[in-house]
Design an enzyme around this catalytic site. Structure first.
Site, PDB file in Angstrom:
ATOM      1  N   ASP A  11       0.868  -1.172   0.000  1.00 43.53           N
ATOM      2  CA  ASP A  11       0.000   0.000   0.000  1.00 43.53           C
ATOM      3  C   ASP A  11       0.910   1.228   0.000  1.00 43.53           C
ATOM      4  OD1 ASP A  11      -2.394   1.625   0.479  1.00 43.53           O
ATOM      5  OD2 ASP A  11      -1.561   1.874   2.493  1.00 43.53           O
ATOM      6  N   ASP A  13      -0.002   5.177   0.923  1.00 46.43           N
ATOM      7  CA  ASP A  13      -0.143   6.131   2.024  1.00 46.43           C
ATOM      8  C   ASP A  13      -0.385   5.409   3.343  1.00 46.43           C
ATOM      9  OD1 ASP A  13      -0.289   8.625   3.232  1.00 46.43           O
ATOM     10  OD2 ASP A  13      -1.502   9.447   1.625  1.00 46.43           O
ATOM     11  N   THR A 104      -2.503   0.979  -4.534  1.00 42.56           N
ATOM     12  CA  THR A 104      -3.051   2.132  -3.832  1.00 42.56           C
ATOM     13  C   THR A 104      -4.494   2.413  -4.209  1.00 42.56           C
ATOM     14  OG1 THR A 104      -2.777   4.525  -3.490  1.00 42.56           O
ATOM     15  CG2 THR A 104      -2.068   3.640  -5.614  1.00 42.56           C
ATOM     16  N   SER A 105      -5.223   3.008  -3.280  1.00 49.26           N
ATOM     17  CA  SER A 105      -6.601   3.425  -3.551  1.00 49.26           C
ATOM     18  C   SER A 105      -6.651   4.808  -4.191  1.00 49.26           C
ATOM     19  CB  SER A 105      -7.422   3.429  -2.253  1.00 49.26           C
ATOM     20  OG  SER A 105      -7.530   2.128  -1.726  1.00 49.26           O
ATOM     21  N   LYS A 135     -10.318  -1.850  -2.461  1.00 46.47           N
ATOM     22  CA  LYS A 135     -10.174  -2.547  -1.180  1.00 46.47           C
ATOM     23  C   LYS A 135     -11.413  -2.256  -0.309  1.00 46.47           C
ATOM     24  CE  LYS A 135      -5.254  -1.337  -1.437  1.00 46.47           C
ATOM     25  NZ  LYS A 135      -4.169  -0.537  -0.806  1.00 46.47           N
ATOM     26  N   ASP A 160      -1.453  -0.806   6.176  1.00 50.74           N
ATOM     27  CA  ASP A 160      -1.697  -0.171   7.469  1.00 50.74           C
ATOM     28  C   ASP A 160      -3.175  -0.061   7.802  1.00 50.74           C
ATOM     29  OD1 ASP A 160      -2.462   3.145   6.984  1.00 50.74           O
ATOM     30  OD2 ASP A 160      -1.843   1.895   5.301  1.00 50.74           O
TER      31      ASP A 160
END
Length: 214
Positions: A11, A13, A104-105, A135, A160
């Site tokens: 991931d 951030d 990443t989102s 996700k 995270d």
């Protein structure tokens, strides 16, 4: 704990970098512009695509415009608003380009801008633009494994956020949770560490040996 993998999926951030100050600054401004400050106050921003977040607080017809607006705000706020998290650069420098990816989102332009701001060159990225379901759906991590040509069961996910860890588990991958944004008791993973400084890697002929210290 020791884990052997063929690919490491990170991931962005909260795992590799932190841009939380910028994120909250930009989303606060957007909420004010659209008059949804109260609704946004109880909305979880972390680890979710912007379109999904905005669909919860805005009429459907306003979402595309708002998605474009928040991306502009966040990209413009990158300079000075992004920092490397401990252990990131040291770990990534040891990995061959075909052994890792960013999942990443965020959109590709935003995630790329944030990584370039802190001097990280990424070989493979799966971003919000590449998927239809974010996700905690497994699609993002499964697509990353496909792009790298690796069996999902031979991948390890570093995350995270609960949604990201759920995504990794659903993809049939082992998971390493970082307590950079959530408490350990909020995270379900094969192993939990403070950050990437607690992770060491050794590249082998058939993959990567990962050692973690909780």
């Amino acid at each position: 704990m020791k884990i052997h993998a063929e690919a490491l999926l990170f991931d962005n951030d909260g795992t590799l970098i932190s841009s939380m100050e910028s994120v909250y600054r930009c989303w606060t401004r957007l909420a004010q512009e659209y008059g949804v400050t109260e609704a946004m106050a109880s909305t979880d921003l972390h680890g979710r695509p912007a379109a999904e977040i905005l669909a919860e607080v805005l009429p459907a017809e306003q979402v595309p415009e708002a998605v474009a607006r928040i991306e502009r705000l966040e990209v413009e706020d990158v300079a000075g608003g992004v920092v490397l998290l401990p252990g990131t650069k040291e770990l990534l420098q040891k990995l061959p380009a075909d052994r890792w990816a960013v999942v990443t989102s965020a959109t590709r332009p935003l995630a790329s801008a944030r990584l370039h701001e802190v001097g990280i060159d990424f070989p493979t990225m799966i971003a919000a633009n590449d998927i239809t379901r974010g996700k905690p759906d497994p699609e993002p991590f499964l697509l990353a494994a496909e792009r790298l040509g690796v069996d999902p069961a031979r991948c390890v996910v570093f995350e995270d956020a609960p949604a990201g860890l759920a995504s990794g588990r659903a993809a049939g991958m082992r998971t390493v949770a970082l307590t950079t944004t959530h408490r350990a008791d909020q995270l379900t993973a094969d192993v939990v560490v403070p950050d990437l400084s607690a992770v060491s890697v050794q590249v082998t002929d058939d993959g990567v040996d990962i050692t973690t210290e909780g």
